[in-house]
Design an enzyme around this catalytic site. Sequence first.
Site, mmCIF file in Angstrom:
data_model
loop_
_atom_site.group_PDB
_atom_site.id
_atom_site.type_symbol
_atom_site.label_atom_id
_atom_site.label_comp_id
_atom_site.label_asym_id
_atom_site.label_seq_id
_atom_site.Cartn_x
_atom_site.Cartn_y
_atom_site.Cartn_z
ATOM 1 N N LYS A 1 -7.360 30.862 23.272
ATOM 2 C CA LYS A 1 -6.805 30.555 24.603
ATOM 3 C C LYS A 1 -5.684 31.511 25.006
ATOM 4 O O LYS A 1 -5.241 31.504 26.148
ATOM 5 C CB LYS A 1 -6.255 29.117 24.626
ATOM 6 C CG LYS A 1 -7.222 28.037 24.180
ATOM 7 C CD LYS A 1 -8.291 27.824 25.201
ATOM 8 C CE LYS A 1 -9.208 26.667 24.861
ATOM 9 N NZ LYS A 1 -8.565 25.377 24.762
ATOM 10 N N GLY B 1 -7.940 16.424 26.685
ATOM 11 C CA GLY B 1 -8.835 17.476 26.203
ATOM 12 C C GLY B 1 -9.015 17.411 24.703
ATOM 13 O O GLY B 1 -8.448 16.549 24.026
ATOM 14 N N SER B 2 -9.800 18.361 24.180
ATOM 15 C CA SER B 2 -10.158 18.301 22.763
ATOM 16 C C SER B 2 -8.982 18.681 21.864
ATOM 17 O O SER B 2 -8.914 18.232 20.719
ATOM 18 C CB SER B 2 -11.363 19.206 22.488
ATOM 19 O OG SER B 2 -11.060 20.538 22.830
ATOM 20 N N THR B 3 -8.052 19.512 22.338
ATOM 21 C CA THR B 3 -6.869 19.846 21.537
ATOM 22 C C THR B 3 -5.882 18.684 21.590
ATOM 23 O O THR B 3 -5.335 18.276 20.555
ATOM 24 C CB THR B 3 -6.203 21.143 22.049
ATOM 25 O OG1 THR B 3 -7.223 22.089 22.347
ATOM 26 C CG2 THR B 3 -5.255 21.716 21.021
ATOM 27 N N GLU C 1 -1.937 15.986 35.094
ATOM 28 C CA GLU C 1 -1.253 16.830 34.101
ATOM 29 C C GLU C 1 -0.077 17.566 34.737
ATOM 30 O O GLU C 1 0.993 17.676 34.137
ATOM 31 C CB GLU C 1 -2.240 17.840 33.498
ATOM 32 C CG GLU C 1 -3.243 17.186 32.554
ATOM 33 C CD GLU C 1 -4.345 18.108 32.087
ATOM 34 O OE1 GLU C 1 -4.955 17.809 31.051
ATOM 35 O OE2 GLU C 1 -4.636 19.114 32.767
ATOM 36 N N GLY D 1 -10.868 20.304 31.819
ATOM 37 C CA GLY D 1 -11.277 18.909 31.623
ATOM 38 C C GLY D 1 -11.105 18.062 32.870
ATOM 39 O O GLY D 1 -11.334 16.845 32.830
HETATM 40 C C1 5RP Z 1 -7.760 19.228 31.036
HETATM 41 C C2 5RP Z 1 -7.050 20.424 30.540
HETATM 42 C C3 5RP Z 1 -7.173 20.741 29.097
HETATM 43 O O1 5RP Z 1 -5.898 20.766 28.542
HETATM 44 C C4 5RP Z 1 -7.833 22.073 28.967
HETATM 45 O O2 5RP Z 1 -9.083 22.021 29.625
HETATM 46 C C5 5RP Z 1 -8.019 22.467 27.505
HETATM 47 O O3 5RP Z 1 -8.942 21.593 26.922
HETATM 48 P P1 5RP Z 1 -9.407 21.761 25.430
HETATM 49 O O4 5RP Z 1 -8.220 21.479 24.571
HETATM 50 O O5 5RP Z 1 -10.507 20.761 25.268
HETATM 51 O O6 5RP Z 1 -9.902 23.173 25.272
HETATM 52 O O7 5RP Z 1 -6.394 21.130 31.258
HETATM 53 O O8 5RP Z 1 -7.630 19.106 32.419
#
Ligand code: 5RP
Length: 225
Positions: free
Chosen positions: A123, A29-31, A105, A99
């Site tokens: 979040k 994901g982006s984080t 995960e 994502g």
């Molecule tokens: C992917 C995930 C990501 O960790 C979650 O969607 C958060 O994503 P982002 O950091 O882009 O907000 O669970 O499967």
Amino acid sequence: MSAVNEKKVAALAAVKYVKSGMTVGLGTGSTAFYMIEAIGEMVQNGMEIKAVATSNETEKLATRLGINVITLAEAKRLDVTIDGADEVDENFQLIKGGGGALLREKIVAHNSDLNIIIADASKSVSKLGKFKLPIETIPFATQLIINELNDMGLSPVQRMNGNDHYKTDENNDIVDIDIWDCDMKLTELERHLKTIPGIVETGLFLTTTNLVIIGKGDEAIVKNR
Ligand code: 5RP
């Protein structure tokens, strides 16, 4: 302070838990991107780690940055995993899977000694469920699962990618459900969903998280379970 900066703040605080010689689970994901970038830099500066990726996208990024990516079978057990979340509550419970990588995960989190969740302040919630809960389903069963979830009042919607069904790295489907008004406890809901044949995994991560690091402004707020 923007969400992007808060993601970076949380990611940079989390990579301090990664030490040479460790086997590390890399989230998606982006984080997680900022965490992988930071670990890539640490590796380029001489740190030796082995990593397991939670998605094809993460594997590509990590490999490009020179991180030694191995399989989960080779790793056997992970010292630490750092991953993002779509929502995190005060009891270290999460919704993940925005994502689409929730299955790998959850497997990686289950096999990790320390699980660190990194997120921007948006979040952090008092109740999970504003974000639709992703469910990974076997394509053979998806339509009947949708019917069953509909009967449960969970407003299931199959995730799309343009005109096609969205496919996970395991070539499964994702169905997003609305649990906001669900009167079951989260543990009960999780248990019930997992009894429906064809549901491979849910994005409810109720027990795996040890540490949550929230980027709030310029500060990293660390919460230990
Ligand atoms: C992917 C995930 C990501 O960790 C979650 O969607 C958060 O994503 P982002 O950091 O882009 O907000 O669970 O499967």
